[in-house]
Design an enzyme around this catalytic site. Structure first.
Site, PDB file in Angstrom:
ATOM      1  N   ASP A  64       0.866  -1.180   0.000  1.00 29.40           N
ATOM      2  CA  ASP A  64       0.000   0.000   0.000  1.00 29.40           C
ATOM      3  C   ASP A  64       0.904   1.230   0.000  1.00 29.40           C
ATOM      4  O   ASP A  64       1.644   1.471   0.954  1.00 29.40           O
ATOM      5  CB  ASP A  64      -0.903  -0.020   1.246  1.00 29.40           C
ATOM      6  CG  ASP A  64      -1.875   1.148   1.247  1.00 29.40           C
ATOM      7  OD1 ASP A  64      -1.633   2.152   0.547  1.00 29.40           O
ATOM      8  OD2 ASP A  64      -2.891   1.054   1.970  1.00 29.40           O
ATOM      9  N   SER A 144       0.415  13.264 -15.934  1.00 24.60           N
ATOM     10  CA  SER A 144      -0.875  13.392 -16.616  1.00 24.60           C
ATOM     11  C   SER A 144      -0.885  14.726 -17.351  1.00 24.60           C
ATOM     12  O   SER A 144      -0.172  15.662 -16.957  1.00 24.60           O
ATOM     13  CB  SER A 144      -1.995  13.378 -15.563  1.00 24.60           C
ATOM     14  OG  SER A 144      -3.222  13.773 -16.133  1.00 24.60           O
ATOM     15  N   TYR A 161      -6.829  15.899  -7.662  1.00 25.80           N
ATOM     16  CA  TYR A 161      -5.992  15.094  -8.576  1.00 25.80           C
ATOM     17  C   TYR A 161      -5.114  16.017  -9.425  1.00 25.80           C
ATOM     18  O   TYR A 161      -3.909  15.802  -9.562  1.00 25.80           O
ATOM     19  CB  TYR A 161      -6.895  14.231  -9.461  1.00 25.80           C
ATOM     20  CG  TYR A 161      -6.145  13.474 -10.530  1.00 25.80           C
ATOM     21  CD1 TYR A 161      -5.418  12.330 -10.216  1.00 25.80           C
ATOM     22  CD2 TYR A 161      -6.154  13.897 -11.865  1.00 25.80           C
ATOM     23  CE1 TYR A 161      -4.722  11.624 -11.207  1.00 25.80           C
ATOM     24  CE2 TYR A 161      -5.466  13.200 -12.854  1.00 25.80           C
ATOM     25  CZ  TYR A 161      -4.757  12.066 -12.516  1.00 25.80           C
ATOM     26  OH  TYR A 161      -4.070  11.374 -13.489  1.00 25.80           O
ATOM     27  N   LYS A 165      -1.026  16.205  -9.564  1.00 19.71           N
ATOM     28  CA  LYS A 165      -0.218  15.999 -10.771  1.00 19.71           C
ATOM     29  C   LYS A 165       0.602  17.249 -11.114  1.00 19.71           C
ATOM     30  O   LYS A 165       1.692  17.133 -11.672  1.00 19.71           O
ATOM     31  CB  LYS A 165      -1.105  15.568 -11.942  1.00 19.71           C
ATOM     32  CG  LYS A 165      -1.698  14.162 -11.759  1.00 19.71           C
ATOM     33  CD  LYS A 165      -0.622  13.069 -11.671  1.00 19.71           C
ATOM     34  CE  LYS A 165      -1.182  11.673 -11.674  1.00 19.71           C
ATOM     35  NZ  LYS A 165      -0.144  10.627 -11.612  1.00 19.71           N
TER      36      LYS A 165
HETATM   37  N1  NAP Z   1      -6.406   6.616 -17.233  1.00 23.68           N
HETATM   38  C1  NAP Z   1      -6.152   7.850 -17.577  1.00 23.68           C
HETATM   39  O1  NAP Z   1      -6.929   8.487 -18.324  1.00 23.68           O
HETATM   40  C2  NAP Z   1      -4.880   8.524 -17.113  1.00 23.68           C
HETATM   41  C3  NAP Z   1      -4.509   9.722 -17.750  1.00 23.68           C
HETATM   42  C4  NAP Z   1      -3.344  10.361 -17.369  1.00 23.68           C
HETATM   43  C5  NAP Z   1      -2.573   9.844 -16.358  1.00 23.68           C
HETATM   44  N2  NAP Z   1      -2.949   8.691 -15.734  1.00 23.68           N
HETATM   45  C6  NAP Z   1      -2.091   8.199 -14.649  1.00 23.68           C
HETATM   46  O2  NAP Z   1      -1.634   6.905 -14.978  1.00 23.68           O
HETATM   47  C7  NAP Z   1      -1.347   6.190 -13.789  1.00 23.68           C
HETATM   48  C8  NAP Z   1      -2.016   4.826 -13.849  1.00 23.68           C
HETATM   49  O3  NAP Z   1      -3.408   5.035 -13.962  1.00 23.68           O
HETATM   50  P1  NAP Z   1      -4.415   3.975 -14.629  1.00 23.68           P
HETATM   51  O4  NAP Z   1      -5.234   4.725 -15.591  1.00 23.68           O
HETATM   52  O5  NAP Z   1      -3.690   2.771 -15.068  1.00 23.68           O
HETATM   53  O6  NAP Z   1      -5.317   3.667 -13.351  1.00 23.68           O
HETATM   54  P2  NAP Z   1      -5.923   2.305 -12.747  1.00 23.68           P
HETATM   55  O7  NAP Z   1      -6.284   1.367 -13.831  1.00 23.68           O
HETATM   56  O8  NAP Z   1      -6.965   2.743 -11.799  1.00 23.68           O
HETATM   57  O9  NAP Z   1      -4.674   1.693 -11.951  1.00 23.68           O
HETATM   58  C9  NAP Z   1      -4.153   2.386 -10.832  1.00 23.68           C
HETATM   59  C10 NAP Z   1      -3.047   1.569 -10.209  1.00 23.68           C
HETATM   60  O10 NAP Z   1      -2.583   2.279  -9.036  1.00 23.68           O
HETATM   61  C11 NAP Z   1      -2.587   1.387  -7.947  1.00 23.68           C
HETATM   62  N3  NAP Z   1      -2.845   2.055  -6.666  1.00 23.68           N
HETATM   63  C12 NAP Z   1      -3.829   2.940  -6.373  1.00 23.68           C
HETATM   64  N4  NAP Z   1      -3.783   3.245  -5.063  1.00 23.68           N
HETATM   65  C13 NAP Z   1      -2.771   2.513  -4.519  1.00 23.68           C
HETATM   66  C14 NAP Z   1      -2.240   2.368  -3.213  1.00 23.68           C
HETATM   67  N5  NAP Z   1      -2.753   3.012  -2.134  1.00 23.68           N
HETATM   68  N6  NAP Z   1      -1.201   1.532  -3.023  1.00 23.68           N
HETATM   69  C15 NAP Z   1      -0.692   0.823  -4.069  1.00 23.68           C
HETATM   70  N7  NAP Z   1      -1.133   0.929  -5.327  1.00 23.68           N
HETATM   71  C16 NAP Z   1      -2.176   1.755  -5.540  1.00 23.68           C
HETATM   72  C17 NAP Z   1      -3.697   0.379  -8.255  1.00 23.68           C
HETATM   73  O11 NAP Z   1      -3.432  -0.841  -7.573  1.00 23.68           O
HETATM   74  P3  NAP Z   1      -4.335  -1.469  -6.374  1.00 23.68           P
HETATM   75  O12 NAP Z   1      -5.700  -0.875  -6.482  1.00 23.68           O
HETATM   76  O13 NAP Z   1      -4.285  -2.941  -6.636  1.00 23.68           O
HETATM   77  O14 NAP Z   1      -3.593  -1.071  -5.135  1.00 23.68           O
HETATM   78  C18 NAP Z   1      -3.529   0.198  -9.758  1.00 23.68           C
HETATM   79  O15 NAP Z   1      -2.534  -0.754 -10.034  1.00 23.68           O
HETATM   80  C19 NAP Z   1      -1.843   7.067 -12.637  1.00 23.68           C
HETATM   81  O16 NAP Z   1      -0.755   7.745 -12.060  1.00 23.68           O
HETATM   82  C20 NAP Z   1      -2.772   8.043 -13.317  1.00 23.68           C
HETATM   83  O17 NAP Z   1      -2.851   9.260 -12.623  1.00 23.68           O
HETATM   84  C21 NAP Z   1      -4.090   8.021 -16.086  1.00 23.68           C
END
Ligand code: NAP
Length: 254
Positions: A64, A144, A161, A165
């Protein structure tokens, strides 16, 4: 498989889903050793199984990232079992359905704990590991587009958020300056995607919001697109440091 990268040790946060799972898959298929951390250990174990025949290795660890002791013990495990970290990818991140006018403090705290403090703790510890072994490592923050501006259409749903970022943007540049001033040859890259098709958008309240746009109608990147961009920055020669890489789906409206 890439012979230059083969055997390098990557510490990857948020490997259980979305962009992180895609990064893990691509890097392990390219021969790297990836320590993947997240809270959902069952998802990490499924990924390990899926990658069992790849040329690299995937090592799942439950962690975590809002808990400093868990980050430190996952990094200690990496040092003890794999000799240390060559590349840190700070990918884990979250938003919550919260705003500044009515949001609750616990939601804000969790966003800042993971997106900002967890990233800083992992970075400090990974750089210590690189320095112990005199490795010219690489720190990559998955940032992001929301780290560079406030999107008008969804900004009001993502206040904390977007703030977290923007902090990541500043932390990437200040880390680069600290390393340069102390003559440490460790690269720092901030990689800033636009919308990506993952669970993230559902969890943070953007979908089903007053926008009323179903997921499939968004022009958005696939997680694999971001993974390929990460592989590209990792493969740059030692004298080249990509400090910021912005990547959007062509025609994205945000
Ligand atoms: N999707 C988008 O549109 C987008 C756009 C720009 C940037 N991003 C960035 O890309 C990155 C990945 O996002 P994603 O879209 O792949 O999101 P996602 O599918 O929701 O995955 C998020 C990941 O973060 C982990 N996480 C969250 N809270 C945690 C905690 N307390 N401890 C450990 N792990 C934690 C989750 O694992 P567990 O829940 O298993 O702990 C999961 O593996 C993020 O930094 C996000 O801000 C996303």
């Amino acid at each position: 498989m890439d012979s230059e990268l083969e055997g390098k040790v990557v510490f990857l946060t948020g490997a259980s889903a979305g962009i992180g799972a895609a990064i893990a898959e691509l890097l392990v298929k390219n021969g790297l050793k990836v320590v993947g951390v997240a809270r959902r250990i069952n998802r990490l174990n499924q990924l390990k199984e899926k990658l069992s025949k790849a040329s690299g290795q995937f090592y799942p660890i439950q962690c975590d990232l809002s808990k400093e002791s868990e980050i430190i013990s996952a990094i200690e495990w990496t040092k003890k079992n794999l000799n240390g970290i060559d590349i840190l990818i700070n990918n884990a991140g979250l938003s919550r359905d919260t705003n500044l006018l009515n949001g609750n403090t616990e939601d804000w705290r969790m966003i800042l704990e993971v997106n900002v403090l967890g990233l800083c703790i992992a970075t400090r510890e990974a750089i210590r590991s690189m320095n112990d072994r005199k490795v010219s490592g690489h720190i990559i923050h998955v940032n992001s587009m929301g780290g560079h501006f406030c999107p008008i259409t969804v900004g009001h749903l993502l206040s904390m958020y977007v703030a977290s970022k923007h902090a990541v943007t500043a932390l990437a540049e200040t880390l680069r300056l600290e390393l340069a001033r102390t003559q440490q040859k460790i690269k720092v890259t901030s990689i800033s995607p636009g919308l990506v098709k993952t669970e993230f958008l559902e969890k943070c309240g953007v979908l089903g919001s007053d926008l009323g746009i179903p997921m499939n109608d968004f022009l958005a990147l696939e997680p694999e697109d971001v993974a390929k961009a990460i592989l590209y920055v990792i493969k740059t020669p030692p004298n080249i440091e990509i400090t910021e890489l912005m990547i959007r789906s062509t025609g994205e409206v945000f």
